[in-house]
Enzyme design. Sequence first.
Site, short mmCIF file in Angstrom:
data_model
loop_
_atom_site.label_atom_id
_atom_site.label_comp_id
_atom_site.label_asym_id
_atom_site.label_seq_id
_atom_site.Cartn_x
_atom_site.Cartn_y
_atom_site.Cartn_z
CB CYS A 142 -2.31 3.92 -3.75
SG CYS A 142 -3.64 2.88 -4.35
CG HIS A 201 -1.96 -1.00 1.26
ND1 HIS A 201 -2.89 -1.11 0.24
CD2 HIS A 201 -2.29 -1.97 2.17
CE1 HIS A 201 -3.74 -2.08 0.51
NE2 HIS A 201 -3.39 -2.64 1.67
#
Length: 289
Positions: free
Chosen positions: A177, A135
């Site tokens: 991301c 992430h």
Amino acid sequence: MSDVTDAKKVAGSGGDAADAKPVNNQGSNQQSSDGALQMDAKPHGSHSYRYSMNYPSIGQCIIINNKNFDKKTGMNIRNGTDVDAGNMMKAFKKLGYKTTVYNDQTCDQISKTLKKVASDDHSNAASFVCVLLSHGDEGVLFGTDGSMPLKGLTGYFRGDHCKTLVGKPKLFFIQACRGTGLDAGIEADSSDAGSTERIPVEADFLYAYSTAPGYYSWRNTMNGSWFIQSLVEMLEKYHKELELMHILTRVNHKVALEFESASNIPGYDAKKQIPSIVSMLTKELYFSH
């Protein structure tokens, strides 16, 4: 945030100056605000525009693969990331890299691992590769227990910290991301288209991000992320003939045109993605000798 499932100019009579606030150091070699020495530029002889791969080893490939996260982070499980890790391991092994995968690493573990690798002797290696699967947010990567700045991790390999990789390509592939933006896409017309020298400590890095700054990065739970799927395929097809930046341009093309999200979540369906290549490479990189 989480990744979403599914030519030097030679100085004339004057010297070169940095675009920064002047400093008051004495002497002709003044230190600029970025810590580098400010001095008159000197012309150098002819250069090779291709990185040498004539070393006993092509180098190491370190893969950080984070799938499960502590509840306190609020981050969901990254299903499909093991497919990415396995495919990247196979791809770089085929290129000749000594590849090691580290699964579910905390911030401290990631930092210690990369710091240790940077302290290794890379004298016999032609390059270095690091793959980060996790992430993230803009400028940030998540360990299993929290977030950490990406620049702190890549900084271990700067020229002033990792001397045995000076002048050699250091490649970072980052599947994470970089924000919460969603790209709805836009309709477009189709078309076919020899001596020692000083170098910047930030030179010879390449950062290949899965998505543009500020945007989500898409991952399929069965097939892995769009970016890694495309990167593996393009490396397999073109590593013997194309230079790295050309390969990555084809990765961009594939992700941009061949993928689109399919989601039942309102606002998340029919979204697009474009990877981002940030290069400080100073030569062309061909994986073939």
